[in-house]
Design a protein around this motif. Structure first.
Motif: not given
Length: 176
Positions: A14-15, A20-24, A63, A66-68, A70
């Protein structure tokens, strides 16, 4: 806290907002020299990973800020070298120094505070369906982790211990 590889894979990420989950998590990358987790693979085909430094907390889900957080696996030099070597822990052969086959790694545990391997869970198998001769091998008994096998200390003594499900299992400890 100890987390098992088979439970880590599939953990939602999660962010910070946690809506909502971003990925797994799809896999983990472990440094064979230190036993430390160097990355969590979130997309195998694109080689996208999260490094342990980017994890804010790890409860039922993980957690990140943010997406950055990844990033591409090639951005982390040590992680790239490990991936290129093909060294994996899960499903790798385990042998003693003398070459005695102990089985394959069916699971391993990771300390989620230190991000290091704690134990290997090893079993022999029959036709890929039936497991027998199961052992728990503490990380300190590992001598070397290679692409085709994990070599452990020779002087192991079986000790019966209870796991959290109150089943009897065998833990291998050094003698003396």
């Amino acid at each position: 806290m100890e987390r098992f590889y088979t439970k880590i894979v599939g953990t939602p990420i999660f962010e910070d907002d946690g809506l909502r989950p971003v990925t797994t998590i799809k896999d983990v990358v472990v440094d064979p020299e230190t036993g430390k987790l160097v990355g969590l693979v979130v997309n195998s085909s694109k080689n996208l990973v999260i490094t342990p430094l980017d994890i804010l907390s790890w409860q039922d889900g993980m957690y990140i800020s943010g997406r950055d957080a990844i990033i591409h696996g090639s951005e982390v030099l040590r992680l790239k070298k490990i991936q290129e070597s093909g060294i994996r822990i899960f499903n790798n052969r385990v042998e003693t120094q003398s070459g005695k086959y102990l089985g394959k790694v069916v699971d391993f545990s990771v300390d989620n505070n230190l991000f290091t391997i704690k134990k290997l869970y090893v079993s022999k198998g029959f036709l890929g369906l039936i497991r027998y001769d199961s052992k728990i091998i503490p990380y300190r008994n590992i001598i070397e982790i290679l692409a085709d096998k994990i070599i452990v200390k020779e002087d192991l003594m079986a000790i019966k211990v209870k796991n959290e499900r109150d089943e009897m299992v065998i833990e291998d400890m050094p003698v003396g």
